[in-house]
Design a protein around this motif. Structure first.
Motif, PDB file in Angstrom:
ATOM      1  N   LEU A   1       0.828  -1.203   0.000  1.00 41.96           N
ATOM      2  CA  LEU A   1       0.000   0.000   0.000  1.00 41.96           C
ATOM      3  C   LEU A   1       0.865   1.256   0.000  1.00 41.96           C
ATOM      4  N   THR A   2       0.402   2.260  -0.700  1.00 40.07           N
ATOM      5  CA  THR A   2       1.059   3.564  -0.686  1.00 40.07           C
ATOM      6  C   THR A   2       0.226   4.535   0.143  1.00 40.07           C
ATOM      7  N   LYS A   3       0.796   5.704   0.436  1.00 37.52           N
ATOM      8  CA  LYS A   3       0.046   6.728   1.151  1.00 37.52           C
ATOM      9  C   LYS A   3      -1.180   7.143   0.356  1.00 37.52           C
ATOM     10  N   GLY A   4      -1.031   7.243  -0.964  1.00 37.85           N
ATOM     11  CA  GLY A   4      -2.178   7.578  -1.806  1.00 37.85           C
ATOM     12  C   GLY A   4      -3.270   6.527  -1.735  1.00 37.85           C
ATOM     13  N   ASP A   5      -2.878   5.255  -1.599  1.00 36.84           N
ATOM     14  CA  ASP A   5      -3.867   4.183  -1.473  1.00 36.84           C
ATOM     15  C   ASP A   5      -4.719   4.368  -0.225  1.00 36.84           C
TER      16      ASP A   5
ATOM     17  N   ALA B   1     -10.158   5.868   2.247  1.00 31.78           N
ATOM     18  CA  ALA B   1     -11.063   6.640   3.096  1.00 31.78           C
ATOM     19  C   ALA B   1     -12.261   7.168   2.323  1.00 31.78           C
ATOM     20  N   GLY B   2     -12.108   7.358   1.001  1.00 31.45           N
ATOM     21  CA  GLY B   2     -13.206   7.914   0.222  1.00 31.45           C
ATOM     22  C   GLY B   2     -13.774   6.957  -0.805  1.00 31.45           C
TER      23      GLY B   2
ATOM     24  N   SER C   1     -16.069   4.517  -2.796  1.00 28.17           N
ATOM     25  CA  SER C   1     -17.519   4.350  -2.905  1.00 28.17           C
ATOM     26  C   SER C   1     -17.850   2.883  -3.112  1.00 28.17           C
ATOM     27  N   GLY C   2     -19.053   2.502  -2.725  1.00 26.14           N
ATOM     28  CA  GLY C   2     -19.498   1.115  -2.841  1.00 26.14           C
ATOM     29  C   GLY C   2     -20.617   0.867  -1.855  1.00 26.14           C
ATOM     30  N   SER C   3     -20.864  -0.401  -1.549  1.00 24.24           N
ATOM     31  CA  SER C   3     -21.889  -0.710  -0.553  1.00 24.24           C
ATOM     32  C   SER C   3     -21.410  -0.239   0.819  1.00 24.24           C
ATOM     33  N   ASP C   4     -22.341  -0.153   1.768  1.00 23.41           N
ATOM     34  CA  ASP C   4     -21.987   0.293   3.115  1.00 23.41           C
ATOM     35  C   ASP C   4     -20.885  -0.565   3.713  1.00 23.41           C
ATOM     36  N   GLU C   5     -20.999  -1.888   3.572  1.00 21.01           N
ATOM     37  CA  GLU C   5     -20.006  -2.772   4.175  1.00 21.01           C
ATOM     38  C   GLU C   5     -18.662  -2.680   3.454  1.00 21.01           C
ATOM     39  N   GLN C   6     -18.698  -2.478   2.157  1.00 19.14           N
ATOM     40  CA  GLN C   6     -17.446  -2.327   1.422  1.00 19.14           C
ATOM     41  C   GLN C   6     -16.733  -1.036   1.801  1.00 19.14           C
TER      42      GLN C   6
ATOM     43  N   GLY D   1      -7.346   2.529   8.094  1.00 18.40           N
ATOM     44  CA  GLY D   1      -7.052   2.823   9.487  1.00 18.40           C
ATOM     45  C   GLY D   1      -6.007   1.892  10.067  1.00 18.40           C
ATOM     46  N   TYR D   2      -6.053   0.631   9.693  1.00 23.73           N
ATOM     47  CA  TYR D   2      -5.070  -0.336  10.179  1.00 23.73           C
ATOM     48  C   TYR D   2      -3.690  -0.027   9.615  1.00 23.73           C
TER      49      TYR D   2
END
Length: 314
Positions: free
Chosen positions: A213-217, A222-223, A225-230, A239-240
């Motif tokens: 993962l990168t910082k941009g990832d 955080a933003g 879009s998708g289903s609520d659970e996704q 966050g992890y």
């Protein structure tokens, strides 16, 4: 506690849980090739033996949730309220992706996520623990290289909110375990020729599973879009990364520049043995005497009569 894991699975009433061994057999019977997972476990077993871990977490002590009755259910490593539970000696995890079925929608991704979770929880399972009895109940006073008084005082303090580095042994140990697990997933993905999915969530989760993962990832997570659970899953993933994996990487860069792998190896050996001596001596050679206690010991950690001393003499 160890005979009955229902208090853990009851926290997820919508899911059906099966032992990992049974899940793998069921997927294989349905034509899913699980060779990548099994090869990754062999790699982990060899590596962990070098750190002092004699036994891997038994597959029957890993419960995998799927076939959810909850519409839109989405599982994986970052699903809430799961992981290894030391008193029950059971790991509760969920199948990556949509969980309204028994078989994964994307088998390669699901197996890679499963490998990361299992390799991670094996290290928690193998970490040194010590218990004392308090009022008829077992209380853990040692986990890896972290210690806790029976009154609840931890050897190291929680990091201040917004801190870009960590002085918390819980974060350091969690980061070490996940860095190792993701290294195994990354090696396995390369060995079996797995490639990044093209969709946004698939790309994020693949990079998360493989530690790329990168910082941009994380900003995109955080933003997403998708289903609520996704969207909740993507937010938990980000966050992890910012709360565990990145602070651990900074810790290695800060105290073992150019020797990050050597420090990481000594950390894992100490977590499994519960003996900080080799790691402490290695850090002392580079930063002066008492580095471990100077870095991690909080002033609130005191020595009541009969208590077990912490690392560096307590």
């Amino acid at each position: 506690m160890r005979a009955d894991a229902s208090p853990l699975t009851e926290k997820h009433p919508a899911q059906v849980f099966r032992p990992l061994s049974e899940m793998l057999s069921g997927w294989e019977a349905d034509g899913i090739d699980t060779a990548s997972f099994r090869a990754g476990v062999e790699t982990a077993s060899r590596r962990y033996a070098a750190y002092g871990l004699a036994h891997m977490l038994p597959l029957d002590r890993v419960l995998v949730g799927c076939e959810s009755s909850r519409v839109g259910a989405f599982g994986g490593f970052h699903h809430p309220d799961q992981g290894y539970r030391h008193l029950q000696m059971v790991a509760v995890i969920t199948m990556y992706g949509p969980m309204e079925r028994r078989n994964p929608e994307r088998p390669a991704l699901a197996l890679l996520d499963l490998l990361r979770a299992y390799a991670h929880d094996c290290l928690h399972y193998g970490s040194r623990r010590r218990y004392v009895e308090v009022a008829g109940r077992p209380v853990r006073t040692q986990y890896g290289i972290n210690f806790r008084r029976t009154g609840g005082q931890s050897y190291s303090a929680t990091d201040q909110r917004g801190s870009h580095h960590t002085r918390n042994l819980g974060i350091v140990m969690e980061g070490a375990c996940d860095a190792e697990a993701r290294s195994i997933s990354r090696q396995t993905a390369a060995r079996f020729g797995f490639t990044e999915p093209l969709d946004s969530l698939g790309t994020l989760t693949y990079r998360d599973m493989t530690g790329t993962l990168t910082k941009g990832d994380t900003e995109r997570a955080a933003g997403l879009s998708g289903s609520d659970e996704q969207t909740r899953y993507a937010a938990a993933l980000g966050g992890y990364e910012t709360g565990v994996n990145r602070p651990y990487a900074r810790f290695l860069e800060e105290f073992a520049p150019g020797e990050e792998d050597a420090c990481h190896t000594r950390l894992l050996g100490a977590i499994i043995s519960g003996d900080v001596g080799t790691l402490g001596a290695w850090l002392d050679d580079r930063h002066g005497p008492g580095t471990v206690s100077g870095l991690f010991r909080t002033s609130r950690y005191f020595e009541p009569s009969g208590a077990v001393p912490g690392p560096g003499g307590g």
